[in-house]
Motif scaffolding. Structure first.
Motif, PDB file in Angstrom:
ATOM      1  N   GLY A  35     -21.127  67.890  20.520  1.00  0.00           N
ATOM      2  CA  GLY A  35     -19.911  68.672  20.376  1.00  0.00           C
ATOM      3  C   GLY A  35     -20.063  69.767  19.344  1.00  0.00           C
ATOM      4  N   THR A  36     -19.119  70.678  19.348  1.00  0.00           N
ATOM      5  CA  THR A  36     -19.174  71.816  18.436  1.00  0.00           C
ATOM      6  C   THR A  36     -18.871  71.413  17.002  1.00  0.00           C
ATOM      7  OG1 THR A  36     -18.491  73.252  20.237  1.00  0.00           O
ATOM      8  CG2 THR A  36     -18.267  74.122  18.032  1.00  0.00           C
ATOM      9  N   ALA A  37     -17.922  70.495  16.807  1.00  0.00           N
ATOM     10  CA  ALA A  37     -17.518  70.131  15.449  1.00  0.00           C
ATOM     11  C   ALA A  37     -18.692  69.560  14.657  1.00  0.00           C
ATOM     12  CB  ALA A  37     -16.375  69.123  15.503  1.00  0.00           C
ATOM     13  N   TYR A  38     -19.594  68.873  15.314  1.00  0.00           N
ATOM     14  CA  TYR A  38     -20.759  68.293  14.645  1.00  0.00           C
ATOM     15  C   TYR A  38     -21.616  69.394  14.022  1.00  0.00           C
ATOM     16  CZ  TYR A  38     -24.675  64.990  14.073  1.00  0.00           C
ATOM     17  OH  TYR A  38     -25.661  64.191  13.579  1.00  0.00           O
ATOM     18  N   ALA A  67      -9.102  79.461  17.923  1.00  0.00           N
ATOM     19  CA  ALA A  67      -9.430  78.444  16.909  1.00  0.00           C
ATOM     20  C   ALA A  67     -10.435  78.950  15.886  1.00  0.00           C
ATOM     21  CB  ALA A  67      -9.949  77.162  17.573  1.00  0.00           C
ATOM     22  N   ASP A  68     -10.430  80.252  15.634  1.00  0.00           N
ATOM     23  CA  ASP A  68     -11.372  80.819  14.670  1.00  0.00           C
ATOM     24  C   ASP A  68     -11.076  80.381  13.243  1.00  0.00           C
ATOM     25  OD1 ASP A  68     -13.052  82.180  16.402  1.00  0.00           O
ATOM     26  OD2 ASP A  68     -11.836  83.984  16.421  1.00  0.00           O
ATOM     27  N   ILE A 112     -17.605  79.413  21.449  1.00  0.00           N
ATOM     28  CA  ILE A 112     -16.703  79.195  22.581  1.00  0.00           C
ATOM     29  C   ILE A 112     -16.285  77.729  22.657  1.00  0.00           C
ATOM     30  CG2 ILE A 112     -16.527  79.238  25.101  1.00  0.00           C
ATOM     31  CD1 ILE A 112     -18.277  81.714  25.094  1.00  0.00           C
ATOM     32  N   ARG A 113     -17.244  76.823  22.470  1.00  0.00           N
ATOM     33  CA  ARG A 113     -16.948  75.395  22.593  1.00  0.00           C
ATOM     34  C   ARG A 113     -15.922  74.933  21.569  1.00  0.00           C
ATOM     35  NH1 ARG A 113     -22.122  73.788  24.437  1.00  0.00           N
ATOM     36  NH2 ARG A 113     -22.854  74.248  22.341  1.00  0.00           N
ATOM     37  N   LYS A 114     -15.941  75.548  20.384  1.00  0.00           N
ATOM     38  CA  LYS A 114     -15.012  75.110  19.344  1.00  0.00           C
ATOM     39  C   LYS A 114     -13.561  75.416  19.697  1.00  0.00           C
ATOM     40  CE  LYS A 114     -13.796  79.157  17.058  1.00  0.00           C
ATOM     41  NZ  LYS A 114     -14.155  80.110  18.080  1.00  0.00           N
TER      42      LYS A 114
END
Length: 769
Positions: A154-157, A712-713, A761-763
């Motif tokens: 995932g992006t958050a990782y 979500a920037d 983009i994923r975030k």
């Protein structure tokens, strides 16, 4: 510190490593080298104080304490990229402390496949270089096979990497301070390790809680980095709702997953992966599976060769198909079974693109009698011709899944989850279709048109990109076209469009050196004249962007004539039939009597982002039926991100539209067609740079703060932002002026198309935690 390992533990380690090679199925990549590297870290660094990248003793308590002091207690959450801030944090640390951070980063990057091996190696070597030493780029533990990744983290990782490092350092410090026997017990038994790890502070919020157990015990823990995914899987395949599973402990969730895997593998007879399409569709998108039927002896599939050829080159084959069920929804999976005459079996698969609706019966005679039946629209992504291609045979399905009806009397019955998975696997095992045969132009049949019944006044409305024009061109326009003629007109309303263009008006004409004026019919009057001469056929006026015109100005007195019960009926000479109760008016320019024939349909589209339906001319609203088309994220797929991972277009669109609905209005959301032609990450970059960002800029009137919220920037560092905000100092901009009076300003920078990253983009749809 006692670093010796009991013989029984050494044997257990060998068994675990061997089991990991054979028991953990990964359909996309070879992962044995990664599990070997993780086992080496456990033996050398966790049980002992050594290193995986050097001969130094790096994982000692003293160095871990130093890393805690330099990094954990000195977090920099300000602007700038992660490595730049990390270098400053470790600037006064020892060389060994910096090497320990490099190894911590290496361990953190073992699992994710959404970061490329080259980038991982570059990051680890850069941090290592801060120690004054260089890490050999050919070191076996920074090889591509080791750094290829196991699954998406995932992006958050990635965007919140520092949080995971803080947890890792704290976890290892806690482990090292325990008694030697306790440490060995924790690493010997998988559930003891999971229980210990989950007991640590902040553990439930960290993805390492899911990742570390899998790396060290891959035969017990799934290669899933998200507890949310684990809960959805259990809810999708079990009886407990996801809300109830949220109350379970981490260990309870993982034990339940292990039991579920055992059940499904026994059921399927093969290794499984929960991210394979036949499984992920069941828990991720909650789609259902439907069995449609086709009996060649009753209905000829005239476009079979054409559809087969289209799907064989990667295109979709759009079809309307009979469906008895009312429960099918857009995005559901459909399988088409050939029945009636041999060979019998599954010949096509696809997805529902339009939920069940009533339409004229597929048999022309019954349609002429006014009969209707229920259909769904389907986009087949694979079509086979049973006479020349291998198919999934009916007898094979009946043998393997006897509890499912495979030869139904009606089209459109549900396929239960287990038979659907079996069918999906059998379909994928079929050999590729040979070169498609050319479609026979002579066999293309035209769609039957409605020659009787009430006129259709219809407006398709919805946000941009929801398929209004597509529906118009594919569902309606062909119904008014045959080999002899096109019985329709297509126009687009705009601010300058007037009554003179639509009905009739005076136009100047140069003749013998002088200017005269003549009355010329508009598009509606011309179409009505043709329709009066052919009352047995239907005609249509298609109006795109109907809400962009001034309805009262364009329609004039005709706004009453288009009403269904005000239409006129004529004979083949165009004369009004005796007893006709339709309404006619005298036109202002020509003075002619005029009425709208009953065999003229008026079908329009309306973009609600331009103007709300509530503001549309009330006279038009009373006389038309409105059909709303909404964004359908379920029709989208995933796209490869060029780094071994994927971007889920469904979640992406749904997340942006949820925010747009909250900040603006549901009429100003994004339609799915923006992403329908996205086949690669390069395509997605173009769509974002050239369509999505301009749309947001227009929708928010250049309010970049709102745009950043949609993207979500505000949740990530600058390197993962699509619109970057920079503080503008008033004192620097206006020297010698009162900076406090003017106040600080803010400027915004949109990243270049080539600089858009997959994580940026994923975030948008992945939560920051």
């Amino acid at each position: 510190m006692d670093t010796t390992q009991p013989p029984r533990f050494q044997k257990q380690c060998r068994v675990t490593r061997e089991a990991a090679r054979v028991s953990r199925f990964n359909p996309t990549r070879e992962t044995g080298s990664i599990y070997d590297a993780a086992a080496a870290w456990r033996d050398r660094c966790l049980l002992a104080d050594g290193s995986v990248l050097s001969d130094e003793a790096l994982w000692a308590v003293a160095l871990l304490d130093e890393l805690d002091e330099r990094f954990v207690k000195n977090i920099d959450a300000g602007e700038g990229d992660f490595l730049s801030k990390l270098e400053v944090q470790l600037s006064s640390g020892s060389p060994q402390c910096r090497q320990l951070m490099a190894e911590s980063l290496w361990l953190l990057l073992l699992f994710p496949s959404n970061v490329g091996a080259a980038r991982k190696r570059e990051n680890v070597r850069e941090v290592w270089s801060w120690s004054g030493d260089e890490l050999d780029e050919h070191h076996p533990f920074v090889d591509d096979k080791v750094l290829a990744g196991i699954g998406s983290a995932g992006t958050a990782y990635n965007t919140h990497r520092w949080r995971e490092l803080v947890f890792l350092i704290g976890a290892v410090r806690d482990f090292k301070r325990r008694e030697s026997a306790q440490r060995h017990d924790i690493l010997r038994e998988p559930w003891a390790f999971s229980g210990w790890l989950s007991s640590l502070s902040e553990a439930r919020h960290r993805q390492l809680l899911q990742i570390l157990p899998h790396l060290l015990f891959p035969e017990n823990f799934e290669r899933i980095s998200s507890e949310g995914d684990k809960r959805l899987i259990l809810a999708g395949f079990g009886d407990a709702p996801e809300k109830e599973i949220r109350k379970w402990s981490t260990t309870e969730i993982d034990r339940a997953l292990l039991n579920l895997r055992a059940r499904l593998e026994q059921e399927q007879g093969v290794d499984i992966d929960f991210y394979q399409e036949e499984f992920s569709a069941h828990w991720k998108t909650q789609t259902q599976n439907w069995l449609l039927s086709w009996n060649p002896s009753r209905w000829t599939w005239d476009t079979l060769a054409e559809d087969r050829a289209a799907t064989n080159i990667g295109e979709k084959a759009e079809n309307r198909w009979r469906c008895a069920s009312t429960k099918a929804r857009e995005g559901d999976r459909v399988f088409l079974v050939r029945t009636g005459e041999p060979p019998k079996g599954i010949v096509a698969v696809g997805k529902v693109t339009r939920a069940p609706y009533e339409a004229p019966h597929w048999e022309a005679a019954r349609a002429e009698a006014g009969e209707t039946t229920r259909f769904i629209d389907v986009a087949f992504d694979a079509v086979r011709d049973a006479s020349i291609d291998q198919i999934v045979k009916l007898e094979e399905l009946e043998r393997r899944e006897a509890g499912q009806e495979w030869n139904p009397q009606s089209s459109g019955i549900e396929i239960k989850s287990k038979p659907a998975r079996t069918l999906e696997r059998l379909w994928k095992e079929l050999p590729p279709v040979a070169g498609p045969s050319a479609p026979d132009d002579e066999t293309a049949a035209t769609k039957a048109t409605r020659s009787t019944g009430s006129p259709l006044n219809l407006i398709l409305y919805g946000p941009p990109g929801t398929g209004k024009t597509y529906r118009l061109m594919n569902d309606y326009v062909p119904n008014y076209r045959d080999e002899a003629e096109d019985r329709s007109e297509f126009i687009t309303f705009h601010q300058s469009y007037a009554y003179e263009d639509f009905v009739e008006g005076i136009r100047p004409l140069a003749k013998n050196g002088s200017i005269t004026y003549e009355v010329r019919p508009g598009v509606l009057k011309r179409l009505c004249a043709r329709a009066r001469q052919s009352p047995q056929k239907r005609f249509a006026l298609f109006i795109d962007e109907i809400n962009r015109g001034n309805i009262a100005k364009i329609f004039g007195e005709l706004i009453s004539l288009v009403e269904v019960d005000k239409r006129i009926h004529t004979d083949t000479s165009g004369k009004r039939l005796p007893g006709c109760k339709g309404l006619e008016v005298t036109l202002p320019y020509s003075g002619e009597r005029f009425g709208v024939p009953a065999n003229v349909d008026v079908i329009g589209t309306m973009n609600t982002a331009d103007r709300s339906i509530a503001l549309l001319d009330s006279a038009l609203r009373r006389r038309f039926r409105f059909e709303e088309l909404t964004p359908k994220p379920e029709l989208l797929q995933t796209v490869d991100d060029d780094a071994g991972d994927t971007i889920d277009l469904r979640q992406l669109l749904a997340a942006m539209n949820t925010r747009l609905s909250r900040l603006l209005h549901r009429d100003q959301t994004l339609g799915h067609s923006y992403f329908c032609n996205v086949k690669s990450f390069g395509d997605l970059r173009k769509v974002f740079a050239r369509e999505i960002l301009p749309f947001l800029q227009e929708a928010f009137y250049d309010d970049w703060r709102q745009i950043r919220l949609v993207l979500a920037d505000q949740t990530v560092g600058e390197e993962f932002q699509l619109v970057r905000a920079h503080t503008q100092s008033a004192q620097r901009l206006f020297p010698l002026a009162d900076g406090h009076e003017i106040g600080a300003g803010e400027t915004f920078e949109v990243v270049r198309e080539d600089d858009i990253t997959a994580d940026a983009i994923r975030k948008i749809y992945e939560p920051p935690e």
